[in-house]
Design an enzyme around this catalytic site. Structure first.
Site, PDB file in Angstrom:
ATOM      1  N   ASN A  16       0.866  -1.179   0.000  1.00 43.00           N
ATOM      2  CA  ASN A  16       0.000   0.000   0.000  1.00 43.00           C
ATOM      3  C   ASN A  16       0.907   1.234   0.000  1.00 43.00           C
ATOM      4  OD1 ASN A  16      -1.829   2.015   0.470  1.00 43.00           O
ATOM      5  ND2 ASN A  16      -2.422   1.353   2.522  1.00 43.00           N
ATOM      6  N   TRP A  17       1.005   1.867  -1.154  1.00 44.53           N
ATOM      7  CA  TRP A  17       1.909   3.029  -1.248  1.00 44.53           C
ATOM      8  C   TRP A  17       1.336   4.264  -0.572  1.00 44.53           C
ATOM      9  CZ3 TRP A  17       3.764   3.299  -7.089  1.00 44.53           C
ATOM     10  CH2 TRP A  17       4.554   2.166  -7.374  1.00 44.53           C
ATOM     11  N   LYS A  18       0.059   4.245  -0.248  1.00 43.76           N
ATOM     12  CA  LYS A  18      -0.606   5.432   0.310  1.00 43.76           C
ATOM     13  C   LYS A  18      -0.332   6.630  -0.603  1.00 43.76           C
ATOM     14  CE  LYS A  18      -0.404   3.257   4.774  1.00 43.76           C
ATOM     15  NZ  LYS A  18      -0.361   3.372   6.206  1.00 43.76           N
ATOM     16  N   GLU A 180      -6.185  -4.858  10.220  1.00 41.44           N
ATOM     17  CA  GLU A 180      -5.157  -3.866  10.522  1.00 41.44           C
ATOM     18  C   GLU A 180      -5.523  -3.135  11.805  1.00 41.44           C
ATOM     19  OE1 GLU A 180      -2.823  -2.663   6.780  1.00 41.44           O
ATOM     20  OE2 GLU A 180      -4.598  -1.437   6.851  1.00 41.44           O
ATOM     21  N   SER A 226       2.724  -2.319  10.538  1.00 40.97           N
ATOM     22  CA  SER A 226       4.165  -2.393  10.809  1.00 40.97           C
ATOM     23  C   SER A 226       4.776  -3.753  10.472  1.00 40.97           C
ATOM     24  CB  SER A 226       4.464  -1.992  12.256  1.00 40.97           C
ATOM     25  OG  SER A 226       4.009  -0.677  12.505  1.00 40.97           O
ATOM     26  N   GLY A 247       2.554  -1.049   4.512  1.00 43.62           N
ATOM     27  CA  GLY A 247       2.675   0.359   4.149  1.00 43.62           C
ATOM     28  C   GLY A 247       4.137   0.769   4.090  1.00 43.62           C
ATOM     29  N   GLY A 248       4.664   1.238   5.211  1.00 41.95           N
ATOM     30  CA  GLY A 248       6.021   1.801   5.251  1.00 41.95           C
ATOM     31  C   GLY A 248       7.072   0.890   4.624  1.00 41.95           C
TER      32      GLY A 248
HETATM   33  P1  PGA Z   1       2.290   0.162   7.889  1.00 39.41           P
HETATM   34  O1  PGA Z   1       0.900   0.446   7.145  1.00 39.41           O
HETATM   35  O2  PGA Z   1       2.871  -1.096   7.322  1.00 39.41           O
HETATM   36  O3  PGA Z   1       3.135   1.375   7.573  1.00 39.41           O
HETATM   37  O4  PGA Z   1       2.003   0.034   9.344  1.00 39.41           O
HETATM   38  C1  PGA Z   1       0.024  -0.619   6.837  1.00 39.41           C
HETATM   39  C2  PGA Z   1      -1.230  -0.078   6.183  1.00 39.41           C
HETATM   40  O5  PGA Z   1      -1.702   0.990   6.599  1.00 39.41           O
HETATM   41  O6  PGA Z   1      -1.789  -0.669   5.237  1.00 39.41           O
END
Ligand code: PGA
Length: 272
Positions: A16-18, A180, A226, A247-248
């Site tokens: 998920n690149w956001k 999540e 995370s 995400g990150g």
């Molecule tokens: P994160 O984000 O891996 O940075 O915690 C996950 C997400 O929001 O899909």
């Protein structure tokens, strides 16, 4: 203990690149990921599926430069096929671009953009109607967990969002669920494998009550919050954790491919 030994569900690892990456950065990432995937063909696309969810501005480019065996998802969409909804993007438009699926109900959409369960149930149905694979995100906040309400919150989110989806479409449309916990997203704090497995087992029970137990066994339930290469193997090794929404750690190909590798190792170890 590996539930992934089951032939019924693939491991799904989703980036998920956001709101990250300009088109030039997106292209570089997709090419590097494609090269990595070419070098690791065994199990990719069959037992381990890779999803990339770029922002709207890079979706067309991502479809054109889609790495082999990867699926491209949007990060959200409107439920109507067209209409006076300034700023929104419809399922028909995503289909027209050649997009494979869509994240629905991400906690950042719920928290900052007022995406509520009622609209989500329409979005889940619309995605299936337009041939888009929905990845429905659910999860409790820290307050809800500390108040002992985590399971009730997640159960309600699932029941409201999925209640209008036709039982047949539950599997044929490529539905998946991502658990999540909001307190674990982008915080560096991961749910322990035990906490995550407990909630995933609950989610599978709820899916069984909404659809049937047999269908619930076929719906991948991903964990997100995370996830990184260092904790992926332990999380993915849990019987009801069928993948990761990242995400990150998905913003760089090196760390994202490290998480995909954990899935491939698991599948290879299970001999399937
Ligand atoms: P994160 O984000 O891996 O940075 O915690 C996950 C997400 O929001 O899909």
């Amino acid at each position: 203990m590996s539930g992934q030994a089951s032939e019924l569900r693939p491991i799904v690892v989703a980036a998920n690149w956001k709101m990250h990456k300009l088109r030039s950065e997106a292209l570089e990432y997709l090419e590097d990921l494609g090269t990595w995937m070419d070098d690791h063909p065994r199990g990719l696309g069959t037992r381990v599926e890779v999803v990339v969810a770029p922002p709207f501005t890079s979706l067309e480019l991502a479809v054109e430069h889609r790495p082999p065996h990867a699926r491209i998802y949007a990060q959200t969409m409107h439920q109507s096929d067209q209409g006076a909804f300034t700023g929104e993007v419809s399922p028909a438009m995503l289909r027209d671009l050649g997009v494979d699926g869509v994240l629905l109900g991400h906690s950042e959409r719920r928290q900052y953009f007022n995406e509520h369960d009622g609209a989500l149930s329409e979005k889940v149905v619309a995605a299936a109607e337009f041939g888009l694979r929905a990845m429905l995100c659910v999860g409790e906040t820290l307050d809800e967990r500390q108040g002992g309400r985590a399971e009730d919150v997640v159960r309600d989110q699932l029941q409201t969002a999925l209640s209008d989806l036709d039982v047949i479409k539950a599997t044929s449309s490529g539905l998946s669920v991502a658990y999540e916990p909001v307190w674990a997203i982008g915080t560096g704090e991961t749910a322990t494998a035990e906490i995550a497995q407990g909630m995933h087992a609950t989610i599978r029970d709820v899916l069984g009550s909404i659809f049937t137990a047999e269908i619930a066994e076929r719906i991948p339930v991903l964990y997100g919050g995370s996830v990184k290469p260092a904790n992926a193997a332990e999380l993915l090794g849990q019987p009801d954790i069928d993948g990761a929404l990242v995400g990150g750690a998905a913003l760089e190909v090196e760390s994202f491919s490290g998480i995909v590798s954990a899935g491939l190792d698991l599948v290879a170890g299970a001999g399937v």
